[in-house]
Scaffold this motif. Structure first.
Motif, PDB file in Angstrom:
ATOM      1  N   ARG A  62       0.825  -1.212   0.000  1.00  0.00           N
ATOM      2  CA  ARG A  62       0.000   0.000   0.000  1.00  0.00           C
ATOM      3  C   ARG A  62       0.859   1.262   0.000  1.00  0.00           C
ATOM      4  NH1 ARG A  62      -3.218   0.653   4.780  1.00  0.00           N
ATOM      5  NH2 ARG A  62      -4.268   2.320   3.607  1.00  0.00           N
ATOM      6  N   VAL A  63       1.899   1.267   0.830  1.00  0.00           N
ATOM      7  CA  VAL A  63       2.720   2.477   0.917  1.00  0.00           C
ATOM      8  C   VAL A  63       3.485   2.698  -0.377  1.00  0.00           C
ATOM      9  CG1 VAL A  63       4.890   1.567   1.880  1.00  0.00           C
ATOM     10  CG2 VAL A  63       4.083   3.828   2.560  1.00  0.00           C
ATOM     11  N   LEU A  64       3.918   1.629  -1.016  1.00  0.00           N
ATOM     12  CA  LEU A  64       4.636   1.778  -2.286  1.00  0.00           C
ATOM     13  C   LEU A  64       3.724   2.333  -3.370  1.00  0.00           C
ATOM     14  CD1 LEU A  64       6.706  -1.518  -2.137  1.00  0.00           C
ATOM     15  CD2 LEU A  64       7.646   0.793  -2.129  1.00  0.00           C
ATOM     16  N   LEU A  65       2.497   1.834  -3.433  1.00  0.00           N
ATOM     17  CA  LEU A  65       1.548   2.370  -4.417  1.00  0.00           C
ATOM     18  C   LEU A  65       1.282   3.849  -4.167  1.00  0.00           C
ATOM     19  CD1 LEU A  65      -1.048  -0.554  -4.601  1.00  0.00           C
ATOM     20  CD2 LEU A  65       0.407   0.230  -6.475  1.00  0.00           C
ATOM     21  N   ALA A  66       1.134   4.226  -2.896  1.00  0.00           N
ATOM     22  CA  ALA A  66       0.845   5.628  -2.567  1.00  0.00           C
ATOM     23  C   ALA A  66       2.040   6.530  -2.833  1.00  0.00           C
ATOM     24  CB  ALA A  66       0.414   5.732  -1.104  1.00  0.00           C
ATOM     25  N   GLU A 107      19.120   4.004   4.537  1.00  0.00           N
ATOM     26  CA  GLU A 107      20.046   4.380   3.470  1.00  0.00           C
ATOM     27  C   GLU A 107      19.444   4.142   2.091  1.00  0.00           C
ATOM     28  OE1 GLU A 107      23.672   2.273   4.175  1.00  0.00           O
ATOM     29  OE2 GLU A 107      24.172   3.437   5.971  1.00  0.00           O
ATOM     30  N   GLY A 108      18.196   3.703   2.057  1.00  0.00           N
ATOM     31  CA  GLY A 108      17.542   3.399   0.791  1.00  0.00           C
ATOM     32  C   GLY A 108      17.180   4.645   0.003  1.00  0.00           C
ATOM     33  N   LYS A 109      17.089   4.460  -1.294  1.00  0.00           N
ATOM     34  CA  LYS A 109      16.816   5.560  -2.222  1.00  0.00           C
ATOM     35  C   LYS A 109      15.482   6.243  -1.932  1.00  0.00           C
ATOM     36  CE  LYS A 109      16.567   6.319  -7.254  1.00  0.00           C
ATOM     37  NZ  LYS A 109      16.730   5.644  -8.572  1.00  0.00           N
ATOM     38  N   HIS A 110      14.498   5.468  -1.513  1.00  0.00           N
ATOM     39  CA  HIS A 110      13.146   6.000  -1.337  1.00  0.00           C
ATOM     40  C   HIS A 110      12.798   6.225   0.139  1.00  0.00           C
ATOM     41  CE1 HIS A 110      12.585   4.918  -5.544  1.00  0.00           C
ATOM     42  NE2 HIS A 110      12.943   3.680  -5.262  1.00  0.00           N
ATOM     43  N   TYR A 111      13.774   6.156   1.014  1.00  0.00           N
ATOM     44  CA  TYR A 111      13.510   6.130   2.452  1.00  0.00           C
ATOM     45  C   TYR A 111      12.664   7.307   2.932  1.00  0.00           C
ATOM     46  CZ  TYR A 111      14.410   6.632   7.471  1.00  0.00           C
ATOM     47  OH  TYR A 111      14.271   6.804   8.813  1.00  0.00           O
ATOM     48  N   SER A 112      13.060   8.515   2.632  1.00  0.00           N
ATOM     49  CA  SER A 112      12.370   9.689   3.161  1.00  0.00           C
ATOM     50  C   SER A 112      10.914   9.723   2.718  1.00  0.00           C
ATOM     51  CB  SER A 112      13.081  10.976   2.733  1.00  0.00           C
ATOM     52  OG  SER A 112      14.376  11.026   3.278  1.00  0.00           O
ATOM     53  N   LEU A 113      10.683   9.425   1.456  1.00  0.00           N
ATOM     54  CA  LEU A 113       9.320   9.446   0.933  1.00  0.00           C
ATOM     55  C   LEU A 113       8.485   8.332   1.554  1.00  0.00           C
ATOM     56  CD1 LEU A 113       7.159  10.522  -0.952  1.00  0.00           C
ATOM     57  CD2 LEU A 113       8.160   9.132  -2.797  1.00  0.00           C
ATOM     58  N   LEU A 114       9.047   7.122   1.621  1.00  0.00           N
ATOM     59  CA  LEU A 114       8.301   5.996   2.184  1.00  0.00           C
ATOM     60  C   LEU A 114       7.958   6.246   3.648  1.00  0.00           C
ATOM     61  CD1 LEU A 114      10.171   2.916   0.653  1.00  0.00           C
ATOM     62  CD2 LEU A 114       8.005   3.922  -0.084  1.00  0.00           C
ATOM     63  N   GLU A 169       2.110   9.500   7.527  1.00  0.00           N
ATOM     64  CA  GLU A 169       1.027  10.447   7.300  1.00  0.00           C
ATOM     65  C   GLU A 169      -0.207   9.839   6.639  1.00  0.00           C
ATOM     66  OE1 GLU A 169       2.567  13.776   5.163  1.00  0.00           O
ATOM     67  OE2 GLU A 169       4.028  14.312   6.715  1.00  0.00           O
ATOM     68  N   GLN A 170      -0.058   8.718   5.946  1.00  0.00           N
ATOM     69  CA  GLN A 170      -1.189   8.185   5.187  1.00  0.00           C
ATOM     70  C   GLN A 170      -1.549   6.735   5.500  1.00  0.00           C
ATOM     71  OE1 GLN A 170      -1.031   8.891   0.897  1.00  0.00           O
ATOM     72  NE2 GLN A 170       0.504  10.487   1.202  1.00  0.00           N
ATOM     73  N   ILE A 171      -0.572   5.896   5.784  1.00  0.00           N
ATOM     74  CA  ILE A 171      -0.808   4.456   5.754  1.00  0.00           C
ATOM     75  C   ILE A 171      -0.858   3.813   7.134  1.00  0.00           C
ATOM     76  CG2 ILE A 171       0.087   2.231   4.939  1.00  0.00           C
ATOM     77  CD1 ILE A 171      -1.050   4.002   2.720  1.00  0.00           C
ATOM     78  N   TYR A 172       0.098   4.121   7.985  1.00  0.00           N
ATOM     79  CA  TYR A 172       0.266   3.322   9.194  1.00  0.00           C
ATOM     80  C   TYR A 172      -0.839   3.567  10.209  1.00  0.00           C
ATOM     81  CZ  TYR A 172       2.268   0.951  13.208  1.00  0.00           C
ATOM     82  OH  TYR A 172       2.467   0.113  14.263  1.00  0.00           O
ATOM     83  N   GLU A 173      -1.442   2.480  10.700  1.00  0.00           N
ATOM     84  CA  GLU A 173      -2.394   2.513  11.810  1.00  0.00           C
ATOM     85  C   GLU A 173      -1.857   1.583  12.902  1.00  0.00           C
ATOM     86  OE1 GLU A 173      -6.874   2.902  10.522  1.00  0.00           O
ATOM     87  OE2 GLU A 173      -5.913   1.285   9.397  1.00  0.00           O
ATOM     88  N   ASN A 174      -1.918   2.034  14.113  1.00  0.00           N
ATOM     89  CA  ASN A 174      -1.440   1.227  15.230  1.00  0.00           C
ATOM     90  C   ASN A 174      -2.520   0.226  15.619  1.00  0.00           C
ATOM     91  OD1 ASN A 174      -0.118   0.182  17.435  1.00  0.00           O
ATOM     92  ND2 ASN A 174      -0.605   1.901  18.770  1.00  0.00           N
TER      93      ASN A 174
END
Length: 603
Positions: A296-300, A429-436, A442-447
């Motif tokens: 889900r986070v990758l698609l977003a 250290e991943g290329k997409h770290y900050s965005l992911l 802000e959008q995906i994670y629910e506790n």
């Protein structure tokens, strides 16, 4: 472990066990065929495939309050999860049926004096109600995503619901009028009354309190607080969650108690990335839920492109990639030839969202070439998601090659087979770290990881690293016995797999080869007799502290055995998850089963 009867929980007499005994080959076949001889004796099952009885009981009372005859209900922890299921179902049923599916959200009754304990827990439930004939579609969502409510959360929330403390949100606005004729029952355990529920248009029906006496309600609260004050020390929850996340990040020794003073000083993490910390680890109620949310986070974050499933797929990982989003392509052998083919597609201009793989794979224990995959991902801008459940971070370090590492904590991290859990780990250290990380937060994670489950997982995982070392040794011992036997055609294990160099590239200096192996016999009859005579626990799941076996391909791919065989997966394969038993005991058990198989006459 004593022999466990057909349908009993594994471990025995465990209320929230994650496996069930299928002790003979035929029992597994009959289970897949839906034979009442097996299904009628099952007290539990793997939680994403078998809805726990405490959840079923709550769903029945929920349906009695808000549903109608001919309907069923399925429970989720949050409103967002309930609506994801609603959307999934409406895309797959007829328009007429779609109009009969709706969601009811439950929360604490704000009009009552809520105890500090309940305020801190803030339990919520969202139930989706649908026609009975749509149950298979709802079950698909439940199984694939892992979004369903946990059995411990259901038990706790059900008690609140039965005493009128957990009510529909729309009723909070109408101040929760009690039913005219409440049904009285035994204190604390009475069942919610059954009255006509809302129709498809969503007309209201009041939540039901089983007590018309305020003193009973106070007693119910007292009971809940007594029980959960004794078994659920909420002051420890934050520390327990932190301890789990730090163990996963490799910055807390697995055998350190979260209350030990040594715990306050973080060690250098064992994953080799200095900037990694516990905030990069997110916890989920099960491993598939971690995979689902990674997708889900990758698609977003990265856009709507197809994904790649590289290696023979775990069934629900493939289904997530196929059913949620634009789909995927499958490279089921995890071979260098398939990487060549993928590279040609990429050079021809095709773009992908992410590559998902397991390290090692299940059940063939093959290991993809992560170094080459990472190089292609960097060159052609797709993400890499690695499932390290089987390898475990005590044996291998794959985070350098991944954008996201996922794992089922239900397995060897817990070991006790009495609690579910999952996690994602972001590579800082991943290329997409900050965005992911931004999209996760802000959008995906629910506790949604229930408090009780967290405390059980923390306790179970304290000796994780020491257990892994012992299991590694036991697994190699079993491999040696099987590889030397003339009945055996192949033993699949990372140490002996042709892809061993790929495993060695990630193996830690003191890491072993894991506790999972698969054995293929020269004749199907030998496999069946071996399985029937192996005196270990036998059922689904893996990574338990005790040896657990299953005819895995039958259970996972019964309706697609020919398809699985195209990828070298033998339908009569026996998968062995090796436990902590004494080596001599295990050797004896496996030799006895092999001797029994030798008695079979092959025409």
């Amino acid at each position: 472990m004593p022999i466990i009867s057909l349908g009993d929980s594994i471990p025995p007499d465990t209320a929230h066990a994650v496996s069930v005994s299928l002790p003979t080959w035929q029992a597994n076949v009959d289970y897949e065929e839906g034979d009442v001889r097996v299904l009628g004796r099952m007290v539990t099952g793997y939680p994403r495939f078998f809805i726990h009885r405490s959840i079923q009981a709550f769903a029945q009372d929920f349906l009695a309050a808000y549903g109608q005859p001919g309907q069923k209900a399925m429970l989720f922890a949050t409103a967002a999860a309930g609506r994801r299921c609603l959307e999934f179902m409406r895309q797959r049923v007829t328009p007429q049926t779609s109009n009969q599916i709706f969601v009811v959200d439950l929360a604490l009754d704000a009009s009552k004096d809520i105890s500090p304990l309940l305020k801190q827990l803030a339990p919520t439930i969202s139930g989706i109600i649908f026609p009975e004939e749509s149950f298979p579609v709802a079950k698909e969502y439940w199984q694939h995503t892992g979004d369903g409510v946990s059995s411990r959360r259901a038990e706790f929330s059900h008690e609140l619901f039965k005493h009128g403390q957990l009510i529909a949100i729309n009723e909070q606005k109408s101040h929760h009028a009690p039913p005219e004729k409440p049904v009285r029952g035994p204190k604390r355990y009475s069942r919610a009354n059954s009255t006509p529920g809302p129709n498809a248009a969503g007309s209201e029906n009041k939540a039901l309190s089983t007590s018309e006496n305020p003193e009973e309600d106070r007693e119910s609260f007292h009971f809940l607080e007594e029980r959960f004050g004794r078994n659920l020390n909420l002051t420890q929850v934050a520390r327990a969650k932190s301890a789990i996340r730090r163990r996963i990040a490799g910055s807390l020794a697995g055998d350190v108690d979260m209350n030990d003073e040594k715990e306050t000083k973080s060690e250098a993490n064992s994953r080799g990335i200095e900037s990694l910390d516990e905030t990069d680890v997110l916890l989920y109620p099960c491993g598939m839920n971690a995979i689902f949310n990674a997708h889900r986070v990758l698609l977003a974050a990265l856009g709507s492109h197809k994904s790649i499933n590289f290696g023979f797929p775990y069934v629900d990982t493939l289904k997530i990639l196929e059913k949620f989003g634009p789909g995927c392509i499958l490279y089921g052998h995890a071979s260098s030839d398939e990487l060549d083919e993928l590279e040609r597609l990429l050079k021809d201009g095709q773009r992908f969202l992410a590559l998902f793989c397991e390290f090692p794979g299940n059940p063939l224990l093959a290991c993809p070439d992560l170094k080459r995959i990472r190089k292609l991902a960097d060159e052609f801008n797709f993400a890499v998601v690695i499932d390290e459940t089987i390898g475990t971070f005590a044996n291998v370090n794959v985070l350098h090659y991944a954008d996201i590492v996922v794992s089922s904590l239900t397995k060897i991290f817990s070991g006790d087979s009495n609690v579910m859990g999952g996690c994602t780990v972001l590579n800082p250290e991943g290329k997409h770290y900050s965005l992911l990380k931004k999209v996760f937060e802000e959008q995906i994670y629910e506790n949604t990881y229930w408090t009780e489950d967290i405390l059980f997982m923390e306790r179970n995982s304290r000796d994780f690293s020491n257990r892994v070392k012992r299991i590694n040794v036991n697994a190699e011992t079993i491999c040696d016995i099987l590889r030397d036997d003339p009945l055996v055609k192949t033993v699949h294990y990372p140490k002996y797999n042709p892809s061993k160099p790929n495993y060695e590239a990630c193996r830690l200096p003191d890491g072993g080869y894991g506790g999972l192996l698969s054995v293929v016999f020269n004749h199907p009859e030998h496999a069946q007799v071996f399985y029937n005579n192996l005196d270990t626990a036998k059922g689904p799941s893996l990574g338990s502290n005790f040896t657990l076996c299953s005819p895995y391909v039958l259970l996972a791919h019964y309706r697609e055995l020919d398809w699985a065989a195209k990828f070298g997966v033998d339908p009569n394969l026996v998968r062995v998850s090796v436990g902590l038993e004494e080596p001599e005991e295990l050797q004896l058990l496996f030799r006895k089963a092999l001797e029994a198989a030798k008695e079979v006459n092959i025409a």
